[in-house]
Design an enzyme around this catalytic site. Structure first.
Site, PDB file in Angstrom:
ATOM      1  CB  CYS A 182       2.499   7.978   3.053  1.00 58.70           C
ATOM      2  SG  CYS A 182       3.099   6.754   4.242  1.00 58.70           S
ATOM      3  CD  GLU A 211      -2.704  -1.036   2.652  1.00 59.04           C
ATOM      4  OE1 GLU A 211      -3.598  -1.648   2.885  1.00 59.04           O
ATOM      5  OE2 GLU A 211      -2.309  -0.159   3.264  1.00 59.04           O
ATOM      6  CB  CYS A 264      -1.494  -0.926  10.991  1.00 59.06           C
ATOM      7  SG  CYS A 264      -0.176   0.444  11.406  1.00 59.06           S
ATOM      8  CB  CYS A 316       7.513  -4.727   8.794  1.00 54.55           C
ATOM      9  SG  CYS A 316       8.782  -3.615   9.979  1.00 54.55           S
ATOM     10  CB  CYS A 361       2.736  -1.104  13.402  1.00 52.61           C
ATOM     11  SG  CYS A 361       2.950  -1.043  11.989  1.00 52.61           S
ATOM     12  CB  CYS A 408       6.056  -1.866  16.101  1.00 56.29           C
ATOM     13  SG  CYS A 408       7.863  -1.220  15.619  1.00 56.29           S
TER      14      CYS A 408
HETATM   15  S1  SF4 Z   1       5.944   0.671  12.828  1.00 57.97           S
HETATM   16 FE1  SF4 Z   1       5.285  -1.140  11.843  1.00 57.97          FE
HETATM   17  S2  SF4 Z   1       6.153  -0.903   9.660  1.00 57.97           S
HETATM   18 FE2  SF4 Z   1       7.278   0.487  11.132  1.00 57.97          FE
HETATM   19  S3  SF4 Z   1       9.077  -0.516  12.039  1.00 57.97           S
HETATM   20 FE3  SF4 Z   1       7.305  -1.117  13.474  1.00 57.97          FE
HETATM   21  S4  SF4 Z   1       6.382  -2.934  12.426  1.00 57.97           S
HETATM   22 FE4  SF4 Z   1       7.847  -2.157  10.834  1.00 57.97          FE
END
Ligand code: SF4
Length: 368
Positions: free
Chosen positions: A108, A95, A338, A115, A122, A119
């Site tokens: 963006c 996206e 997210c 990823c 997210c 986190c």
């Molecule tokens: S916020 Fe989301 S996209 Fe950014 S580094 Fe952490 S897990 Fe990865």
């Protein structure tokens, strides 16, 4: 650089394309003509480049393509924000988001499929990491957005805040930045390009020596290691003091202000005491703090604090001389928190949350 990437013109710099033209028996100025077609006129195929001979169009189309990716869906919101689903050549989907703030038009963009950073606020990290995006796949996100703007609009800003950790895909991200910044490319001023990182120390150090005037945004989200390691697992290795020390080094080398992003999460990092700890951590560092209430993501049960708590947090920082900007949540009207578009799409198609389509994810906190 893999074989797939080499075949796309959007991966190439001016000198790459000049070398290619010469090797194919064409004058060197053909390279600028082609780049003008792609970045100014929005051409997506060699056949649209009417000042190239039919013979050359055919010859180059046999070996290269202009675009590797395709827009699948565009979801719009009342605020003018648009979320693009982009199909990649290997059937993965990513996206990117278009944001409008008056004359400021921002793309963006994502940098990875999935990823690895996981986190805890997210959805992009929910299902892990599939692969890095190529330079072409990054550049083309901005080109797709540019091609859908209204005639009176101009793409002015790029933020690397989509899916993925940009500094974990360092080489492709920096190459994409140079193409986006170049006069023969998208022509976006370096000061209008922001790279956002959760804190990759080596990457920040390398970036400091690139000679680029881009903005660096560090997702801090906590005033100490206990809270940060709980919501950002990679902090256990990095350490918050080490990260802030690296930010100080970055400022010493580049003399560019750093932005710290701080998501406010109810009951986690939003108290007055947290704000006071944060002021001690950042003491003497020239920086801006962008504060944003967290977008609720169902899987994590994270909620934004009350308005009163948000105001107390911000005013405490300001009383200690920090420059604070409270950001708005622009993506909520298109479920831009997210992963929510991904979840909807999965529900519609009846597919499971695994396999190629799993990576339709985005960390759209929209911190601009
Ligand atoms: S916020 Fe989301 S996209 Fe950014 S580094 Fe952490 S897990 Fe990865």
């Amino acid at each position: 650089m893999d074989e797939t990437e080499i075949q796309s013109i959007t991966n190439m710099t001016l000198s790459d394309l000049e070398a290619l033209c010469i090797s194919m028996g064409e004058p060197v100025y053909r390279a600028k003509q082609m780049l003008f077609w792609i970045y100014d006129k929005g051409a997506t195929a060699f056949g649209q480049m009417s000042n190239l001979s039919k013979n050359f169009q055919k010859q180059i189309a046999g070996q290269y393509q202009v675009f590797q990716t395709k827009v699948s869906t565009i979801t719009q919101t009342a605020y003018g924000t648009e979320k693009y689903l982009i199909h990649l050549p290997d059937e993965n989907v990513i996206e990117c988001v278009l944001l409008r703030e008056g004359k400021k038009i921002t793309a963006c963009v994502s940098t990875q499929v999935g990823c690895a950073m996981a986190c805890q606020f997210c959805a992009s990290g929910l299902l892990g990491m599939e692969r890095d995006l190529t330079t072409s796949e990054i550049v083309e996100q901005a080109l797709h957005i540019k091609s859908h703007l209204l005639p009176e609009e101009r793409l002015t800003n790029i933020v690397f805040m989509g899916i993925g950790e940009p500094l974990m895909n360092y080489d492709n991200v920096i190459r994409a930045v140079r193409i986006m910044n170049a006069e023969w490319g998208l022509g976006i001023g370096a000061r209008h390009i922001t790279i956002s990182t959760v804190g990759v120390i080596d990457g920040i150090r390398r970036l400091a020596h690139e000679g680029l005037q881009v903005n660096l945004a560090i997702s801090l989200h906590a005033p100490n290691d206990i809270i940060r390691s709980e919501i950002i697992p990679s902090n256990k290795k990095t350490g918050i003091k080490n990260l802030v020390a690296t930010a100080r080094e970055y400022f010493e080398i580049t003399r560019r202000d750093i932005s710290f992003e701080y998501l406010l999460i109810e009951g986690v990092n939003a108290s007055k005491h947290d704000a006071e700890s944060l002021t001690r951590l950042l003491k003497g560092l020239q920086c801006n703090i962008n504060v944003l209430p967290v977008n609720p993501v169902e899987e994590f049960h994270r909620r934004p604090p009350s308005q009163e708590t948000i105001e107390t947090f911000c005013s405490t920082l300001e009383k200690h001389g920090l420059v604070v900007t409270l950001r708005k949540k622009k993506g909520s009207h298109i479920n831009a928190a997210c992963g929510q578009l991904r979840l909807q799409r999965e529900n519609i198609s009846g597919r499971k949350l695994y396999g190629k389509a799993k990576n339709i994810l985005l960390n759209t906190w929209v911190i601009l």
